[in-house]
Scaffold this active site. Sequence first.
Site, PDB file in Angstrom:
ATOM      1  N   GLY A 185       1.942  17.104   6.584  1.00  0.00           N
ATOM      2  CA  GLY A 185       1.830  16.001   7.536  1.00  0.00           C
ATOM      3  C   GLY A 185       2.173  14.501   6.428  1.00  0.00           C
ATOM      4  O   GLY A 185       2.390  14.690   5.254  1.00  0.00           O
ATOM      5  N   ILE A 189      -1.651   9.503   4.774  1.00  0.00           N
ATOM      6  CA  ILE A 189      -2.739  10.400   3.795  1.00  0.00           C
ATOM      7  C   ILE A 189      -1.355  11.686   2.783  1.00  0.00           C
ATOM      8  O   ILE A 189      -1.729  11.226   1.526  1.00  0.00           O
ATOM      9  CB  ILE A 189      -3.894  11.438   4.546  1.00  0.00           C
ATOM     10  CG1 ILE A 189      -4.579  10.225   4.865  1.00  0.00           C
ATOM     11  CG2 ILE A 189      -4.096  12.555   3.613  1.00  0.00           C
ATOM     12  CD1 ILE A 189      -6.430  11.619   5.539  1.00  0.00           C
ATOM     13  N   CYS A 191       2.001  11.283   2.195  1.00  0.00           N
ATOM     14  CA  CYS A 191       2.275  10.512   1.305  1.00  0.00           C
ATOM     15  C   CYS A 191       1.836   9.969   0.182  1.00  0.00           C
ATOM     16  O   CYS A 191       1.788   9.611  -0.329  1.00  0.00           O
ATOM     17  CB  CYS A 191       3.150   8.934   2.442  1.00  0.00           C
ATOM     18  SG  CYS A 191       4.662   9.756   3.425  1.00  0.00           S
ATOM     19  N   GLY A 277      -4.397  14.450   9.456  1.00  0.00           N
ATOM     20  CA  GLY A 277      -5.550  13.251  10.043  1.00  0.00           C
ATOM     21  C   GLY A 277      -6.684  14.081  10.017  1.00  0.00           C
ATOM     22  O   GLY A 277      -6.719  15.313   9.132  1.00  0.00           O
ATOM     23  N   ASP A 322     -15.396   5.522  12.026  1.00  0.00           N
ATOM     24  CA  ASP A 322     -14.867   6.479  12.374  1.00  0.00           C
ATOM     25  C   ASP A 322     -14.851   7.617  13.543  1.00  0.00           C
ATOM     26  O   ASP A 322     -13.995   7.734  14.551  1.00  0.00           O
ATOM     27  CB  ASP A 322     -13.844   7.887  11.604  1.00  0.00           C
ATOM     28  CG  ASP A 322     -13.695   6.912  10.134  1.00  0.00           C
ATOM     29  OD1 ASP A 322     -12.505   5.760  10.587  1.00  0.00           O
ATOM     30  OD2 ASP A 322     -12.837   7.482   9.357  1.00  0.00           O
ATOM     31  N   HIS A 456       4.199 -20.673  -9.000  1.00  0.00           N
ATOM     32  CA  HIS A 456       5.428 -20.293  -9.797  1.00  0.00           C
ATOM     33  C   HIS A 456       5.159 -19.852 -11.366  1.00  0.00           C
ATOM     34  O   HIS A 456       5.070 -20.371 -11.823  1.00  0.00           O
ATOM     35  CB  HIS A 456       6.541 -21.061  -9.192  1.00  0.00           C
ATOM     36  CG  HIS A 456       8.193 -20.607 -10.600  1.00  0.00           C
ATOM     37  ND1 HIS A 456       9.108 -19.740  -9.412  1.00  0.00           N
ATOM     38  CD2 HIS A 456       8.382 -20.740 -11.454  1.00  0.00           C
ATOM     39  CE1 HIS A 456       9.580 -19.798 -10.245  1.00  0.00           C
ATOM     40  NE2 HIS A 456       9.365 -20.092 -11.587  1.00  0.00           N
TER      41      HIS A 456
END
Length: 495
Positions: A185, A189, A191, A277, A322, A456
Site C-alpha cells: 500500500g 499510511i 508511505c 486503508g 471514521d 524574517h
Amino acid sequence: MKEYDLIVIGSGPAGYSSAMRALDYGLNICIVEGAHLGGAGIMNGALTSKTMYELSMDYAVAARTDRGYRSGSLSVDFSKVIKTVVHAAKEKQYQMLSQIETFSSEKSKKGSLTLERGWAKFLDPYTVSVENDNEKKQIKGKHFIIATGAKPRQAPGLEIDHERIINSDDILNLEKFPERMLIIGSGIIGCEFATIFSNFKQTEVHLLDRANRVLPYEDDDVSDFVAKNLEDNGVMVHHTAHLRTIKKHPNHLEVILDYDAGHSKVIEVDVALVAIGRVPNTDNLGLENIGIETTERGTISISDECVLKDGDNHCHIYAAGDITGHTQLYSVAEFQGRLTAEKIAATPTYLLDYSNMSTLMFFKPELASVGMNEKQLRAKNIPHKVAYYSNQLVNRAIAMRNTNGFVKIIVSDDDQPKILGMRAAGPQASAYIVSVAHLINQGNSLQEVLKIFYPHPSVSEGIQECLRTLSGKSIFKPEAFPDLINFKEWQPDKQ
C-alpha cells in the site's frame, strides 16, 4: 439499570470530544470503550505512529554528517523505541482518564462522566448491553453517539497472522527491527511507515505501489517528490506491481510480484505490513436491533448534523468519526463529535464544511495539504493558476540546512484571484498550512493576502514569494531559476 442523558460508544477523537462538549451542557454521560481509551487516535494510530516518526526523524538528524559535527557511536534499540512510543500514548490516556475521574458522578454536581469498559451492543433504540471478560450489564440512554472508528483493511486473499504478516495495529508488538520489510500500500499510511523504518536505517524497506506513482490522488509533481525522497532514503518502491502471493518459509517470506509490464519478481522479506486503508468498526453493534443498515462500504450514513439518515424514528441516535465514511482525519472526527453534542443540547450550530480540510503527511520531509489540487480542478473544468516555489530559495530553510521542500499554491484565474489550494513540504509545513486554510475559508483575494507582512527569516516566507510569483512580483524570478520556480495557467478551452 442506570440511565444516562448520553451514551457515547467509543472513546476516540469523535467519542471523547463529543462527551466533553456534552459535559459543557451539564449532561450525565457514559463513555463505553472496549479496547484502548482514546481509540486509534492514541494507541495503534495517530499518536503512536507520529511518536515513532518523530523518534525516527531525530535519529536521522543525529546520523547526518554534513553539518560540521558527527555522532561518535550512534545506535538504536527497538525495544526502547517502542517503550517510548507506548509511554507517550499512556501519557495522553492518563490525561483523558484524569478528566473523566475529575467529573465522575460521585464528585460532579452539574454534569458527569462515567467510563464503562466493555463492548456495547444495541438491544433496542434506548438500551445497550456492555460486555467485558468479567461481566455483562445493560444501560439506558436518552441519546446515543456511535463513534467506534475504523480498523485496518484486510487484503483480499491474504491472511494476517499478526506476527510476520501484520497490519498497523501490530507494529508495537514487533520484538525487533525487521531486517527486510514489504509494505503493501502506497497511500499515506504506507508511505509514513516506509519513512519511519527507512529513517532508522535498520531495515531494508520495499514499498508496493500498484499505481504508477505513490499517493495517486495527488498531483504528479507532489507524488513524484514523495517517491524520490523515499527512494533517496533507501526505500525500494515497486511501481505498477501487484502482489500475487506470499509464501511462508521457516525463516523468511517469499513474495511474488507481478508488474504491469508483464514481468515478475521474487523478493525475500521477514515481515509484510498491510497498509491499504481502514474500514469502519460496525461488527456486533446490534445495528439490526435499531433498524440501521450500513452502506456498501460499511459506513453509517449521516445527515449534515450527524444524525443517522436511516434513523427517521430514532432522531436521538447520532454517529461521528471514521464510521461515517467522511475523510478519516482526527480533526474531522473531533469536529463531528463536538457538533453532535451541540445538536443534542439544541444549541445553535454550523454545518461542517469538508471542502478545505488540512492534511498532514509525515514523510521525510513532512508534507501538508489544504484545499483542491490540479487534478480536482481540471476534473471540474475550473480555470486556475499554479506557482511552485522551492525551499532552496528560502533564507530560513538555507540557514537550517534543510532546503528539501517547496510551496505550491493554486489560485483562481479571474479578476480577483482567490486561493484554491496549497501543498507544502519541508520543515514546519505542518505549522503554517493552517494559516493558508484560514485564508481559503475567508475568501481573501490574492491582492489582499499580499499586503501581509511575513517575519524574517521564516520558512513561511516561501508562501509569500509563491504568492508573489502568481502575481508576477516575486523577488527571485522563474527565468533565473527554472528548476526552482514554476508558474503555469490552465484554461478548459485551451487544452
